[in-house]
Design a protein around this motif. Structure first.
Motif, mmCIF file in Angstrom:
data_model
loop_
_atom_site.group_PDB
_atom_site.id
_atom_site.type_symbol
_atom_site.label_atom_id
_atom_site.label_comp_id
_atom_site.label_asym_id
_atom_site.label_seq_id
_atom_site.Cartn_x
_atom_site.Cartn_y
_atom_site.Cartn_z
ATOM 1 N N PRO A 51 0.825 -1.215 0.000
ATOM 2 C CA PRO A 51 0.000 0.000 0.000
ATOM 3 C C PRO A 51 0.854 1.257 0.000
ATOM 4 O O PRO A 51 1.967 1.272 0.537
ATOM 5 C CB PRO A 51 -0.796 -0.126 1.310
ATOM 6 N N ARG A 52 0.327 2.308 -0.589
ATOM 7 C CA ARG A 52 1.051 3.564 -0.707
ATOM 8 C C ARG A 52 1.490 4.088 0.663
ATOM 9 O O ARG A 52 2.606 4.601 0.814
ATOM 10 C CB ARG A 52 0.161 4.588 -1.408
ATOM 11 N N SER A 53 0.624 3.962 1.656
ATOM 12 C CA SER A 53 0.959 4.447 2.997
ATOM 13 C C SER A 53 2.125 3.675 3.591
ATOM 14 O O SER A 53 2.957 4.237 4.310
ATOM 15 C CB SER A 53 -0.261 4.337 3.917
ATOM 16 N N PHE A 54 2.232 2.366 3.287
ATOM 17 C CA PHE A 54 3.344 1.570 3.791
ATOM 18 C C PHE A 54 4.651 1.976 3.112
ATOM 19 O O PHE A 54 5.701 2.017 3.753
ATOM 20 C CB PHE A 54 3.076 0.074 3.574
ATOM 21 N N ASN A 55 4.572 2.267 1.817
ATOM 22 C CA ASN A 55 5.766 2.748 1.109
ATOM 23 C C ASN A 55 6.304 4.015 1.764
ATOM 24 O O ASN A 55 7.511 4.180 1.954
ATOM 25 C CB ASN A 55 5.438 3.034 -0.360
ATOM 26 N N LEU A 56 5.385 4.912 2.102
ATOM 27 C CA LEU A 56 5.776 6.147 2.776
ATOM 28 C C LEU A 56 6.392 5.856 4.140
ATOM 29 O O LEU A 56 7.397 6.459 4.523
ATOM 30 C CB LEU A 56 4.554 7.055 2.959
#
Length: 292
Positions: A51-56
């Motif tokens: 997920p994008r939030s995990f990448n961040l």
């Protein structure tokens, strides 16, 4: 002659090199504490669809490495080359140079038919763009601090400039060896990139410029131009660049733009240009000293 002399000393320096690499690898593990913990508890399973939030979270998590090194090596200006003088100027120049360099390489590959480009931007992506910019700024600065800070600084203390440049560049390439699509083209591209970043450090006396260049390169690579980021899936927030061929030499294949011959050639030209500037700078300094 000095370069040959330094290279001849490498067999005697094998143990120190292994120790320095081991410590650097340890710091790299510290920076990956968050993904390690999340993976250990099964929070992250399939790394191909994070997920994008995990990448961040992973990008910002590398601040742990920066903070740890800043505390441990506090006061050591060769390992922590963060002078306040010209910091804003050098960082701004790095951002401009990084975006320009990536744009030139991407444009050449695109003109040669390497990409099929789609517009991916919408208004909601502005928020994510800001977050990813700062995320890549942190992640890239950690890698610069590790390679152009700790490893390079260790050998600069011993007045072994050639080893300082070569050994940090080798380690930088090694950091990406497990990334998808890594091959000889990617290795040479990463190595030349690291040499150029090392030259920036030698020219400026700090890692503000190379940290900003590196940050903008990764930010452009993923969120802006929508290509793979050193073999890893990048966020496509402005454009999406899909390779039109599986030919590694043109588009870099699975690894991304750094693995293309176009990127290798442009980076080689940059290394040559910076080398000429360094020689000119050294001669000017010598002339100034002799005049006094």
């Amino acid at each position: 002659m000095p370069m040959i002399t330094q290279l001849q000393k490498i067999p005697k320096l094998l143990l120190p090199i292994v120790i320095v690499y081991g410590i650097a690898f340890g710091w790299s593990l510290v920076s990956e504490l968050i993904p390690f913990v999340m993976g250990f508890f099964g929070v992250v399973g399939d790394t191909t669809d994070i997920p994008r939030s995990f990448n961040l979270l992973f990008l910002y998590g590398e601040a742990i490495g920066i903070i740890g090194m800043a505390i441990y090596y506090r006061g050591d200006r060769l390992i922590l080359p963060f002078p306040r003088r010209h910091a804003i100027r050098d960082y701004a120049l790095g951002l401009v140079f990084g975006l320009l360099m990536f744009s030139i390489i991407w444009s050449i590959i695109n003109m040669l038919g390497g990409y099929q480009v789609f517009v991916a931007f919408d208004g909601s992506h502005l928020f994510w763009l800001v977050l990813f910019f700062f995320g890549y700024a942190i992640q890239s600065m950690f890698e610069e601090l590790l390679c152009r800070g700790y490893i390079m600084g260790h050998w600069l203390k011993r007045h072994q400039v050639t080893l300082a440049v070569l050994l940090n560049a080798v380690f930088f390439s090694f950091l990406h060896i497990a990334n998808p699509g890594f091959d000889i083209y990617a290795a040479s591209g990463l190595f030349l990139f690291a040499i150029a970043m090392s030259q920036f450090r030698l020219l400026t006396g700090n890692i503000w410029l190379c940290g900003a260049f590196h940050a903008m390169w990764n930010f452009a690579e993923g969120p802006i131009f929508g290509t793979a980021v050193s073999g890893l899936a990048g966020e496509k927030l402005v454009l999406e660049s899909l390779p039109t061929t599986t030919s590694q030499p043109l588009s870099g294949g699975l690894f991304g733009l750094e693995g293309s011959i176009v990127s290798n050639i442009v980076h080689l030209l940059l290394v040559i240009l910076l080398g000429i500037i360094l020689v000119w700078q050294k001669r000017r300094t010598q002339l100034a000293l002799s005049a006094n």
